[in-house]
Scaffold this active site. Sequence first.
Site, PDB file in Angstrom:
ATOM      1  N   GLU A 435     -13.210  96.626  51.520  1.00 31.55           N
ATOM      2  CA  GLU A 435     -13.991  97.828  51.856  1.00 31.55           C
ATOM      3  C   GLU A 435     -15.486  97.602  51.694  1.00 31.55           C
ATOM      4  OE1 GLU A 435     -12.937 100.375  53.294  1.00 31.55           O
ATOM      5  OE2 GLU A 435     -10.845  99.769  53.123  1.00 31.55           O
TER       6      GLU A 435
HETATM    7  C1  FAD Z   1      -6.202  91.746  50.474  1.00 35.59           C
HETATM    8  C2  FAD Z   1      -7.240  92.112  51.488  1.00 35.59           C
HETATM    9  C3  FAD Z   1      -7.055  93.265  52.250  1.00 35.59           C
HETATM   10  C4  FAD Z   1      -7.989  93.608  53.231  1.00 35.59           C
HETATM   11  N1  FAD Z   1      -7.774  94.692  54.038  1.00 35.59           N
HETATM   12  C5  FAD Z   1      -8.555  94.874  55.142  1.00 35.59           C
HETATM   13  C6  FAD Z   1      -8.227  95.861  56.135  1.00 35.59           C
HETATM   14  O1  FAD Z   1      -7.269  96.610  55.995  1.00 35.59           O
HETATM   15  N2  FAD Z   1      -9.010  95.933  57.243  1.00 35.59           N
HETATM   16  C7  FAD Z   1     -10.085  95.120  57.437  1.00 35.59           C
HETATM   17  O2  FAD Z   1     -10.731  95.221  58.465  1.00 35.59           O
HETATM   18  N3  FAD Z   1     -10.442  94.198  56.494  1.00 35.59           N
HETATM   19  C8  FAD Z   1      -9.697  94.056  55.364  1.00 35.59           C
HETATM   20  N4  FAD Z   1     -10.025  93.098  54.436  1.00 35.59           N
HETATM   21  C9  FAD Z   1     -11.238  92.324  54.621  1.00 35.59           C
HETATM   22  C10 FAD Z   1     -12.320  92.668  53.610  1.00 35.59           C
HETATM   23  O3  FAD Z   1     -12.821  93.950  53.840  1.00 35.59           O
HETATM   24  C11 FAD Z   1     -13.375  91.554  53.673  1.00 35.59           C
HETATM   25  O4  FAD Z   1     -12.776  90.393  53.105  1.00 35.59           O
HETATM   26  C12 FAD Z   1     -14.648  91.904  52.945  1.00 35.59           C
HETATM   27  O5  FAD Z   1     -15.296  92.978  53.585  1.00 35.59           O
HETATM   28  C13 FAD Z   1     -15.611  90.729  52.847  1.00 35.59           C
HETATM   29  O6  FAD Z   1     -15.716  90.017  54.052  1.00 35.59           O
HETATM   30  P1  FAD Z   1     -15.516  88.417  54.041  1.00 35.59           P
HETATM   31  O7  FAD Z   1     -14.235  88.154  53.333  1.00 35.59           O
HETATM   32  O8  FAD Z   1     -15.645  87.925  55.408  1.00 35.59           O
HETATM   33  O9  FAD Z   1     -16.672  87.889  53.128  1.00 35.59           O
HETATM   34  P2  FAD Z   1     -18.163  87.506  53.633  1.00 35.59           P
HETATM   35  O10 FAD Z   1     -18.698  88.582  54.481  1.00 35.59           O
HETATM   36  O11 FAD Z   1     -18.128  86.134  54.180  1.00 35.59           O
HETATM   37  O12 FAD Z   1     -18.958  87.508  52.255  1.00 35.59           O
HETATM   38  C14 FAD Z   1     -18.943  86.392  51.344  1.00 35.59           C
HETATM   39  C15 FAD Z   1     -19.938  86.690  50.206  1.00 35.59           C
HETATM   40  O13 FAD Z   1     -21.258  86.840  50.733  1.00 35.59           O
HETATM   41  C16 FAD Z   1     -21.806  88.097  50.364  1.00 35.59           C
HETATM   42  N5  FAD Z   1     -22.590  88.637  51.480  1.00 35.59           N
HETATM   43  C17 FAD Z   1     -22.280  88.599  52.806  1.00 35.59           C
HETATM   44  N6  FAD Z   1     -23.238  89.214  53.519  1.00 35.59           N
HETATM   45  C18 FAD Z   1     -24.162  89.665  52.648  1.00 35.59           C
HETATM   46  C19 FAD Z   1     -25.367  90.403  52.772  1.00 35.59           C
HETATM   47  N7  FAD Z   1     -25.800  90.840  53.953  1.00 35.59           N
HETATM   48  N8  FAD Z   1     -26.061  90.705  51.646  1.00 35.59           N
HETATM   49  C20 FAD Z   1     -25.618  90.287  50.437  1.00 35.59           C
HETATM   50  N9  FAD Z   1     -24.481  89.588  50.259  1.00 35.59           N
HETATM   51  C21 FAD Z   1     -23.758  89.281  51.341  1.00 35.59           C
HETATM   52  C22 FAD Z   1     -20.611  88.983  50.058  1.00 35.59           C
HETATM   53  O14 FAD Z   1     -20.941  90.020  49.145  1.00 35.59           O
HETATM   54  C23 FAD Z   1     -19.625  87.990  49.460  1.00 35.59           C
HETATM   55  O15 FAD Z   1     -19.869  87.815  48.098  1.00 35.59           O
HETATM   56  C24 FAD Z   1      -9.139  92.786  53.420  1.00 35.59           C
HETATM   57  C25 FAD Z   1      -9.311  91.648  52.628  1.00 35.59           C
HETATM   58  C26 FAD Z   1      -8.377  91.294  51.696  1.00 35.59           C
HETATM   59  C27 FAD Z   1      -8.580  90.023  50.898  1.00 35.59           C
END
Ligand code: FAD
Length: 579
Positions: A435
Amino acid sequence: MSQYQAPLNDILFNLFDVWQLDKYWQQQSQLSELIEADTAKAILAEAAKICEQQLAPFCGEADQRGAQLQDGNVTLPEHYYTAYQSLSEGGWTGLSGDPQYGGMGMPKALSMMVDEMLCSADIAFSLYPGLTAGACVALLQHADEATKALYLPKMYSGEWSGTMCLTESHAGSDLGIMRTTAKPADDGSYLLSGSKIFITAGEHDLTSNIIHLVLAKLPDAPAGSRGISLFLVPKYLPDAAGEPAERNAVSVGSIEHKMGINGSATCVLNFDNAKGYLIGEPHRGLACMFTMMNYERLSMGSQGLGAAERAYQNALSYAKERLQGRISEKDANKAEPIIGHADVRRMLLNIKAINEAGRTFATWVASLLDKAKYDNCPLSAQRANLLTPITKAFMTDQGFDACVTAQQVFGGHGYVKEWGMEQLVRDVRIAQIYEGTNGIQAADFMLRKVAADQGSVLLTLLADIKAELVATPIQAATPLQHYLDQLQSLTAELLAQDSRSQSSNACDYLTLVSYVIYGYMWYKNLVALQSSSYSESFAEAKQHTATYYFERILPKAEGLLAVLRCNSAIMDKFALEHF
Ligand SMILES: Cc1cc2nc3c(=O)[nH]c(=O)nc-3n(C[C@H](O)[C@H](O)[C@H](O)COP(=O)(O)OP(=O)(O)OC[C@H]3O[C@@H](n4cnc5c(N)ncnc54)[C@H](O)[C@@H]3O)c2cc1C
């Protein structure tokens, strides 16, 4: 296996004594017919029964069995089916749904308390009804009348469930670069193609249909996040009678093997020219999806609090029974319960003081949302908006810390599976990540919720709290005044910084504001005690816990103030090779 008993006393204290919501419900014309104190008590007691008896005792089994994918179908732990049936038959899946479409129309302040119980019982299970409720909120606000009439009744009744499909393998926090496309079809619908990952409840057989809310780009989409549209994509396309008929071209590619919430099916979903329907305006999908995401972000707070409550209950009963060491040195051969040790008390009280403030806070934010919705009150809407990232980030950070601390109370027994403490740690961890990560929440808070309006909503809130402290002074809450002053002056200092410095400070700033706001929550608890009729021991425990918060937790804000007053430029002096 960890136990759970719903904290009904504290929930009722918050609803009726701290925030006096029974009085608000009676005065509000849209709510007065639907709910009063006794109805709320009955609803909460019934929800507690389902959580305590049908879910909580089996969450270890759900963790071990998990969601399983076979031949394109996902099956869930056995008791999920019966518990879900109890929830839908009892109308719980439409608890806060619009009565016009078959929902029960209960206020958010009540459904948020039910959410907390569900999350204590089993976070993984809570996601199935939770995401459906969020999808319904988005549809209610943005879909046309025919779509609402077709989908909402079946989703409120629990017959159909919902999902939220945003994330792609290369597009997580940065949704603007997503690749899923939507091509207009001749009949006014759209054909969606692309692959979404990490989709919670993306595939399962708990319900007869799954309604995916999917973000995708139209052919003429402007670049970035302003070019994203929202589509409704059913797993089965409804026939003329509104029943699930033809299978849509959306399929599960795989499910994730995760650290926790194993009962929740986290799916790769493939859309191969899947039929979808536009919700809201073209290219305005992110704003529509934010309706759902903001709802879900509040649920994240319930996940943090729910897990922390269960962790506390179990650590407390273990600490009363586990005999190790001597407190009084009277009998060298007799070990005493570890709850006598100062450090064990410290751990328990840290959890208790944060949990109870968290419950007061959750009730407050939910009641602000209710006032924004039913009274059309702009101030309540602004404050709920300001406090949403705190609900998501601070409550989940504290929830994780609480579970780790409670695990520590168990010593080595907390590390093995038998007591269920390691599962709580694993399950709650995700709430800090999905989220929108807590880092993204902090940036949102600092840059969009505070800096964008020159701190106006926050500073007005702080001034109102100060005025309340003057109008109704409470001796034990005196330290709060100092931190309110400090927060006001620090906010002015941060507002003068550039956005890079503000981003560097965002996380610590959100935590600082949260500690001060939780101080206000303890102040509100103390005010409520002056006129409530709870037992002497309940009142004494609250007073001691408030004092513990003001004397042993709130001063942590001093460290944050010091950090936030230091120049953050050092962070950008690091060249890549310096890391
Ligand atoms: C069990 C699980 C259930 C999920 N359920 C859903 C779902 O139902 N629907 C859905 O759409 N998604 C879902 N997700 C996805 C989840 O919302 C994302 O994993 C999350 O939003 C982070 O995206 P990412 O994993 O690509 O990390 P990234 O975006 O790659 O981020 C990696 C790191 O970089 C930091 N970062 C990235 N951009 C910035 C910025 N601009 N400023 C500061 N820091 C930054 C982040 O805080 C993080 O620490 C789920 C994930 C999991 C693991």
